[in-house]
Motif scaffolding. Sequence first.
Motif, PDB file in Angstrom:
ATOM      1  N   ALA A  44       0.829  -1.206   0.000  1.00  0.00           N
ATOM      2  CA  ALA A  44       0.000   0.000   0.000  1.00  0.00           C
ATOM      3  C   ALA A  44       0.863   1.255   0.000  1.00  0.00           C
ATOM      4  N   ALA A  45       1.949   1.225   0.762  1.00  0.00           N
ATOM      5  CA  ALA A  45       2.855   2.375   0.784  1.00  0.00           C
ATOM      6  C   ALA A  45       3.448   2.617  -0.598  1.00  0.00           C
ATOM      7  N   PHE A  46       3.852   1.557  -1.267  1.00  0.00           N
ATOM      8  CA  PHE A  46       4.423   1.671  -2.605  1.00  0.00           C
ATOM      9  C   PHE A  46       3.426   2.310  -3.570  1.00  0.00           C
ATOM     10  N   VAL A  47       2.200   1.828  -3.554  1.00  0.00           N
ATOM     11  CA  VAL A  47       1.162   2.334  -4.456  1.00  0.00           C
ATOM     12  C   VAL A  47       0.906   3.825  -4.218  1.00  0.00           C
ATOM     13  N   HIS A  48       1.022   4.249  -2.970  1.00  0.00           N
ATOM     14  CA  HIS A  48       0.729   5.641  -2.630  1.00  0.00           C
ATOM     15  C   HIS A  48       1.977   6.522  -2.579  1.00  0.00           C
ATOM     16  N   GLY A  49       3.126   5.967  -2.934  1.00  0.00           N
ATOM     17  CA  GLY A  49       4.356   6.752  -2.944  1.00  0.00           C
ATOM     18  C   GLY A  49       4.827   7.159  -1.559  1.00  0.00           C
ATOM     19  N   ILE A  50       4.570   6.289  -0.578  1.00  0.00           N
ATOM     20  CA  ILE A  50       4.929   6.557   0.812  1.00  0.00           C
ATOM     21  C   ILE A  50       6.087   5.639   1.196  1.00  0.00           C
ATOM     22  N   ASP A  51       7.016   6.149   1.978  1.00  0.00           N
ATOM     23  CA  ASP A  51       8.122   5.339   2.477  1.00  0.00           C
ATOM     24  C   ASP A  51       7.566   4.318   3.472  1.00  0.00           C
ATOM     25  N   ALA A  52       7.684   3.035   3.166  1.00  0.00           N
ATOM     26  CA  ALA A  52       7.105   1.969   3.991  1.00  0.00           C
ATOM     27  C   ALA A  52       7.712   1.930   5.391  1.00  0.00           C
ATOM     28  N   ASP A  53       9.011   2.145   5.488  1.00  0.00           N
ATOM     29  CA  ASP A  53       9.655   2.119   6.801  1.00  0.00           C
ATOM     30  C   ASP A  53       9.153   3.264   7.678  1.00  0.00           C
ATOM     31  N   ALA A  54       8.997   4.429   7.089  1.00  0.00           N
ATOM     32  CA  ALA A  54       8.482   5.583   7.835  1.00  0.00           C
ATOM     33  C   ALA A  54       7.042   5.334   8.277  1.00  0.00           C
ATOM     34  N   LEU A  55       6.250   4.711   7.410  1.00  0.00           N
ATOM     35  CA  LEU A  55       4.866   4.409   7.753  1.00  0.00           C
ATOM     36  C   LEU A  55       4.802   3.418   8.908  1.00  0.00           C
ATOM     37  N   VAL A  56       5.602   2.369   8.841  1.00  0.00           N
ATOM     38  CA  VAL A  56       5.634   1.374   9.921  1.00  0.00           C
ATOM     39  C   VAL A  56       6.041   2.042  11.232  1.00  0.00           C
ATOM     40  N   ASN A  57       7.033   2.913  11.184  1.00  0.00           N
ATOM     41  CA  ASN A  57       7.455   3.628  12.395  1.00  0.00           C
ATOM     42  C   ASN A  57       6.321   4.472  12.958  1.00  0.00           C
ATOM     43  N   THR A  58       5.608   5.166  12.086  1.00  0.00           N
ATOM     44  CA  THR A  58       4.491   6.008  12.519  1.00  0.00           C
ATOM     45  C   THR A  58       3.395   5.173  13.178  1.00  0.00           C
ATOM     46  N   VAL A  59       3.059   4.050  12.564  1.00  0.00           N
ATOM     47  CA  VAL A  59       2.025   3.179  13.116  1.00  0.00           C
ATOM     48  C   VAL A  59       2.472   2.584  14.444  1.00  0.00           C
ATOM     49  N   ASN A  60       3.719   2.157  14.533  1.00  0.00           N
ATOM     50  CA  ASN A  60       4.227   1.620  15.801  1.00  0.00           C
ATOM     51  C   ASN A  60       4.257   2.684  16.894  1.00  0.00           C
ATOM     52  N   GLU A  61       4.594   3.915  16.529  1.00  0.00           N
ATOM     53  CA  GLU A  61       4.574   5.013  17.510  1.00  0.00           C
ATOM     54  C   GLU A  61       3.150   5.270  17.989  1.00  0.00           C
ATOM     55  N   TYR A  62       2.190   5.183  17.078  1.00  0.00           N
ATOM     56  CA  TYR A  62       0.785   5.367  17.434  1.00  0.00           C
ATOM     57  C   TYR A  62       0.361   4.324  18.465  1.00  0.00           C
ATOM     58  N   PHE A  63       0.676   3.043  18.189  1.00  0.00           N
ATOM     59  CA  PHE A  63       0.293   1.988  19.120  1.00  0.00           C
ATOM     60  C   PHE A  63       1.021   2.113  20.448  1.00  0.00           C
TER      61      PHE A  63
END
Length: 68
Positions: A44-63
Motif C-alpha cells: 500500500a505504501a508503494f502504491v501511494h508513494g509513501i516510504d514503507a519504513d516511515a509508515l511502519v514507524n508512525t504506526v508503531n509510535e501510534y500503538f
Amino acid sequence: MTVTKDMLIGELLQLDSSVASVLMGAGMHCIGCPASQAESLEEAAFVHGIDADALVNTVNEYFAAKEA
C-alpha cells in the motif's frame, strides 16, 4: 504489539480500527476499499508513494502511545 511491513491492512484494522486515521493521515485515503484489505503495508505504501519504513514507524509510535 509490533507492526511490520508485511502485515495486511485488513489485519491492522481488525486489531484496532482507529489506526485508519493514522493511515489516512499518511495519504492512504482508500482504506475502505475492499482491495486495500488484502494489501500489505509495504504494498500500500508503494502504491501511494509513501516510504514503507516511515509508515511502519508512525504506526508503531501510534500503538506505543496508546499503550502508555
